[in-house]
Design a protein around this motif. Structure first.
Motif, PDB file in Angstrom:
ATOM      1  N   ASN A 182       0.677  -0.803  -0.057  1.00 37.82           N
ATOM      2  CA  ASN A 182       0.275  -0.155   0.203  1.00 37.82           C
ATOM      3  C   ASN A 182       1.032   1.393   0.160  1.00 37.82           C
ATOM      4  O   ASN A 182       0.358   2.476   0.154  1.00 37.82           O
ATOM      5  CB  ASN A 182      -1.031   0.240   1.571  1.00 37.82           C
ATOM      6  CG  ASN A 182      -1.955  -0.837   1.256  1.00 37.82           C
ATOM      7  OD1 ASN A 182      -2.537  -1.271  -0.257  1.00 37.82           O
ATOM      8  ND2 ASN A 182      -1.784  -2.098   2.693  1.00 37.82           N
ATOM      9  N   ARG A 183       2.150   1.179   0.149  1.00 32.75           N
ATOM     10  CA  ARG A 183       3.473   2.277   0.435  1.00 32.75           C
ATOM     11  C   ARG A 183       2.773   3.321  -1.094  1.00 32.75           C
ATOM     12  O   ARG A 183       2.894   4.286  -0.854  1.00 32.75           O
ATOM     13  CB  ARG A 183       4.241   1.561   0.809  1.00 32.75           C
ATOM     14  CG  ARG A 183       5.001   3.249   1.388  1.00 32.75           C
ATOM     15  CD  ARG A 183       6.847   2.443   1.438  1.00 32.75           C
ATOM     16  NE  ARG A 183       6.285   1.427   2.466  1.00 32.75           N
ATOM     17  CZ  ARG A 183       7.209   0.588   3.569  1.00 32.75           C
ATOM     18  NH1 ARG A 183       8.298   0.617   2.842  1.00 32.75           N
ATOM     19  NH2 ARG A 183       6.819  -0.380   3.795  1.00 32.75           N
ATOM     20  N   ALA A 184       3.121   2.458  -2.216  1.00 33.69           N
ATOM     21  CA  ALA A 184       2.892   3.391  -3.469  1.00 33.69           C
ATOM     22  C   ALA A 184       1.412   4.348  -3.529  1.00 33.69           C
ATOM     23  O   ALA A 184       1.682   6.148  -3.294  1.00 33.69           O
ATOM     24  CB  ALA A 184       2.889   2.750  -4.742  1.00 33.69           C
ATOM     25  N   PHE A 185       0.809   4.433  -2.763  1.00 37.00           N
ATOM     26  CA  PHE A 185      -0.569   4.317  -2.687  1.00 37.00           C
ATOM     27  C   PHE A 185      -0.973   5.985  -1.337  1.00 37.00           C
ATOM     28  O   PHE A 185      -0.798   7.185  -1.773  1.00 37.00           O
ATOM     29  CB  PHE A 185      -1.589   4.006  -2.555  1.00 37.00           C
ATOM     30  CG  PHE A 185      -3.568   4.137  -1.966  1.00 37.00           C
ATOM     31  CD1 PHE A 185      -3.337   5.564  -3.038  1.00 37.00           C
ATOM     32  CD2 PHE A 185      -3.462   5.066  -1.333  1.00 37.00           C
ATOM     33  CE1 PHE A 185      -5.308   5.754  -3.065  1.00 37.00           C
ATOM     34  CE2 PHE A 185      -5.063   5.410  -1.056  1.00 37.00           C
ATOM     35  CZ  PHE A 185      -5.061   5.928  -2.670  1.00 37.00           C
ATOM     36  N   MET A 186       0.115   6.002  -0.428  1.00 37.21           N
ATOM     37  CA  MET A 186       0.339   6.381   0.943  1.00 37.21           C
ATOM     38  C   MET A 186       0.615   7.894   0.472  1.00 37.21           C
ATOM     39  O   MET A 186       1.088   8.523   0.753  1.00 37.21           O
ATOM     40  CB  MET A 186       0.818   5.513   1.551  1.00 37.21           C
ATOM     41  CG  MET A 186      -0.525   4.401   2.076  1.00 37.21           C
ATOM     42  SD  MET A 186      -1.729   5.348   2.279  1.00 37.21           S
ATOM     43  CE  MET A 186      -2.118   5.916   3.676  1.00 37.21           C
ATOM     44  N   ILE A 187       2.088   7.367  -0.229  1.00 41.15           N
ATOM     45  CA  ILE A 187       3.181   8.141  -1.016  1.00 41.15           C
ATOM     46  C   ILE A 187       2.462   9.093  -1.517  1.00 41.15           C
ATOM     47  O   ILE A 187       2.539  10.456  -1.403  1.00 41.15           O
ATOM     48  CB  ILE A 187       3.980   7.313  -1.323  1.00 41.15           C
ATOM     49  CG1 ILE A 187       5.123   7.027  -0.834  1.00 41.15           C
ATOM     50  CG2 ILE A 187       5.510   8.730  -2.075  1.00 41.15           C
ATOM     51  CD1 ILE A 187       6.133   6.535  -0.915  1.00 41.15           C
ATOM     52  N   ALA A 188       1.630   8.668  -2.427  1.00 45.38           N
ATOM     53  CA  ALA A 188       0.587   9.288  -3.781  1.00 45.38           C
ATOM     54  C   ALA A 188      -0.313  10.186  -2.640  1.00 45.38           C
ATOM     55  O   ALA A 188      -0.444  11.715  -3.457  1.00 45.38           O
ATOM     56  CB  ALA A 188       0.171   8.499  -5.209  1.00 45.38           C
ATOM     57  N   PHE A 189      -1.083   9.856  -2.154  1.00 38.71           N
ATOM     58  CA  PHE A 189      -1.974  10.399  -0.978  1.00 38.71           C
ATOM     59  C   PHE A 189      -0.711  11.858  -0.790  1.00 38.71           C
ATOM     60  O   PHE A 189      -2.295  12.789  -0.528  1.00 38.71           O
ATOM     61  CB  PHE A 189      -2.404   9.931  -0.083  1.00 38.71           C
ATOM     62  CG  PHE A 189      -2.811  10.162   1.383  1.00 38.71           C
ATOM     63  CD1 PHE A 189      -4.380  10.284   0.922  1.00 38.71           C
ATOM     64  CD2 PHE A 189      -2.751  10.458   2.288  1.00 38.71           C
ATOM     65  CE1 PHE A 189      -5.533  11.489   1.543  1.00 38.71           C
ATOM     66  CE2 PHE A 189      -3.051  11.487   3.063  1.00 38.71           C
ATOM     67  CZ  PHE A 189      -4.411  11.826   3.128  1.00 38.71           C
ATOM     68  N   ALA A 190      -0.076  11.814  -0.224  1.00 39.99           N
ATOM     69  CA  ALA A 190       0.955  12.530   0.527  1.00 39.99           C
ATOM     70  C   ALA A 190       1.369  13.934  -0.084  1.00 39.99           C
ATOM     71  O   ALA A 190       1.170  14.976  -0.339  1.00 39.99           O
ATOM     72  CB  ALA A 190       2.269  12.047   1.540  1.00 39.99           C
TER      73      ALA A 190
END
Length: 580
Positions: free
Chosen positions: A181-189
């Motif tokens: 899920n890290r790619a999405f959370m980085i994109a969210f940030a």
């Protein structure tokens, strides 16, 4: 060693996870290591311990606060960037618009390296608060500057603070999210750019029309600490909670003061950090000072900086391989082909970006006579497109787990297509819609690459070295962004005045230096006049050559991505505790 074309489909079986740790390849997950393991530094242990006492509500609140902090940081960065050419023009130094970012880019890129070590040894919340202070110092200096030199120094503080604040947030996301899920959370940030892109232009116009650029910088020195305080509070609260729960080992030592100093230098890999920072600084400094030397690139000072910088960088690599038992980055990780060629890919795309984009904002203001607001909107098409697409990429990575094929088959080709087409379309008589189309292509490609470049290095590194590989990647970004800006400045200051001298009517040639140095003078001539036509033509001729150089860099980008290992993040677990 085999390098096959990657499949676009997820792997049927999870691969053996290779985690580099202390120069050895260990087939295990970080999640299997205890928080109090000696393989982790104190700051890493604290982060992992805090991760185990986070409640679901606190984690949700923290990510909301991250979005708010990023919103304010991106808005302030957009305003500072939009005001930049007006600050340099106020000192009659418009040609130094790109040059003002060179030194600040170098310093922010270099100083993120010791900051990564500091965040591992001291702690996440403490370093976060320190960078808020540094950023505010930069804003105060911008508000009080009275020459370009002071303004450049202020930009160093501002960019060091903002870069490392963003880096702290990225490390927090790495601490609290699964690789899947890290790619999405980085994109969210990074998604606040979708909102702030519409505000920086109008805010900048309002600032120039009312309070002026000095207070336009000063107000952020008040706003940013207020906004960052709640996020620091929740970070520190959970750190204290973990300490009270006994999850963080107490640091007890019978070392003397002198012994403690030597011990901390050993833990910090001080020699390695100094060699790397000094080498990068000396190697990059000539790009910002060569124009002040009588013999330019042939100056003995410039040559000596290059030579000494190169020697120090070679010394760093030898030190990391043969010197410390606790290196900044293990030799095996530094030479891993996925990490190494991610760095070369990053170097090429950011060099290319800063070459063609260095004077693009001025081009819109002068040639197309767009307002500050509309110029900001157009110039930020990349930002909004890449942010939207990176969210899509985050979802794709979550369900597919692959990185290489997306960058190789889509990211690099789409970016190269957009930049290459602008060679033909960035002309005064071409409809601006074609430029918008090119920027959309670049945004889609860039949104793919910016996510993949972070995920690849985090996938092959153990949690202990996540901050190290990410900080070195950030350094590559800023160093080669600085090289790109240096190339852009060198090309602009040599090509634009020459073309302008050829195209201007003889009657205004005595004003050549004034026209070159001040953007407001360039826009003072009416459309259709020989003077304005000459300025527009000179802008386009200079930009065309810069775009040709930029496009060539994508050959390196494509070859670099081809050399990546086809990693799968879907079935890899690296973080223990409550994760997003």
């Amino acid at each position: 060693m085999k390098f096959g074309l990657p499949s676009i489909f997820p792997a049927k079986e999870p691969p053996v996870e290779e985690v580099y740790d202390d120069q050895k390849v260990v087939e295990k997950d970080d999640a299997s290591s205890g928080v109090q393991s000696e393989e982790f530094e104190h700051g890493v242990q604290s982060g992992m311990a805090a991760n185990q006492v986070w409640t679901k509500n606190h984690l949700i609140i923290a990510y909301i606060l991250i979005w708010v902090v990023q919103f304010v940081l991106t808005m302030s960065s957009g305003v500072v960037w939009a005001l930049n050419p007006y600050v340099t023009s106020s000192f009659s130094k418009h040609s130094l618009t790109a040059a003002t970012s060179i030194i600040s880019g170098i310093m922010s890129g270099v100083l993120v390296l010791p900051y990564a070590k500091l965040i591992n040894t001291w702690g996440r919340p403490q370093c976060f608060a320190l960078m808020v202070f540094v950023l505010c110092i930069g804003l105060i200096m911008m508000a009080a500057c009275d020459n370009v030199i002071t303004y450049c120094a202020a930009q160093v503080f501002f960019r060091v603070g903002s870069t490392n604040l963003t880096f702290s947030i990225t490390i927090f996301i790495a601490d609290t999210s699964s690789l899947r899920n890290r790619a999405f959370m980085i994109a969210f940030a990074g998604s606040p750019w979708l909102a702030t892109i519409w505000t920086s232009g109008p805010i900048s116009e309002s600032i120039l029309a009312t309070i002026g650029f000095r207070w336009g910088f000063g107000v952020w020195a008040i706003i940013i600490p207020i906004i960052c305080s709640p996020l620091f509070g929740i970070f520190y609260y959970n750190l204290v909670k973990a300490r009270k729960a006994g999850l963080i080992p107490k640091v007890e030592s019978d070392r003397t003061f002198i012994q403690e100093i030597f011990h901390q230098c050993y833990e910090f890999d001080l020699i390695g950090i100094l060699l790397l920072c000094a080498g990068l600084s000396l190697f990059m400094l000539p790009f910002s000072i060569y124009s002040f030397q009588e013999k330019k690139w042939e100056s003995p000072l410039i040559i000596s900086f290059f030579v000494v910088g190169a020697v120090l960088l070679i010394s760093f690599t030898l030190w990391e391989k043969y010197g410390p038992t606790k290196p900044f980055i293990p030799w095996g990780l530094l030479t891993d082909r996925t990490v190494l060629f991610t760095y070369t890919m990053v170097a090429s795309i950011y060099s290319s970006w800063y070459i063609w984009n260095g004077f693009f904002y001025s081009y819109l203001l002068v040639v197309y006579r767009l307002s500050i607001t509309n110029s900001t909107y157009l110039n930020n098409i990349y930002t909004i497109g890449s942010c939207l697409w990176s969210l899509v990429m985050g979802v794709l990575i979550r369900y597919n787990g692959r990185l290489k094929w997306q960058a190789l088959y889509f990211g690099v080709p789409m970016t190269a297509l957009g930049v290459g087409l602008m060679i033909n379309f960035r002309q005064p008589d071409v409809n601006i819609g074609f430029i918008v189309m090119c920027l959309i292509f670049i945004a889609l490609g860039g949104g793919t690459l910016v996510i993949c470049q972070q995920m690849t290095v985090m996938t092959v590194a153990s949690h202990q070295y996540v901050s190290s590989v990410l900080s070195l990647e950030n350094t590559v970004v800023y160093i080669f962004g600085g090289i790109g800006s240096a190339i852009a400045t060198a090309m602009w200051t040599s090509i634009f005045p020459e073309k302008l001298a050829q195209n201007l009517p003889a009657s205004v040639l005595p004003r050549l230096a004034e026209i070159v140095g001040d953007m407001t003078v360039q826009t003072s001539f009416a459309d259709g006049t020989p003077e304005k036509d000459a300025i527009n033509k000179s802008y386009s001729e200079a930009q065309r050559l810069m775009l040709i150089v930029s496009t060539c860099f994508y050959i390196v980008s494509f070859l670099s991505v081809y050399m990546w290992r086809d990693v799968d993040v879907k079935n890899t677990k690296k973080v223990k505790g409550l994760v997003a």
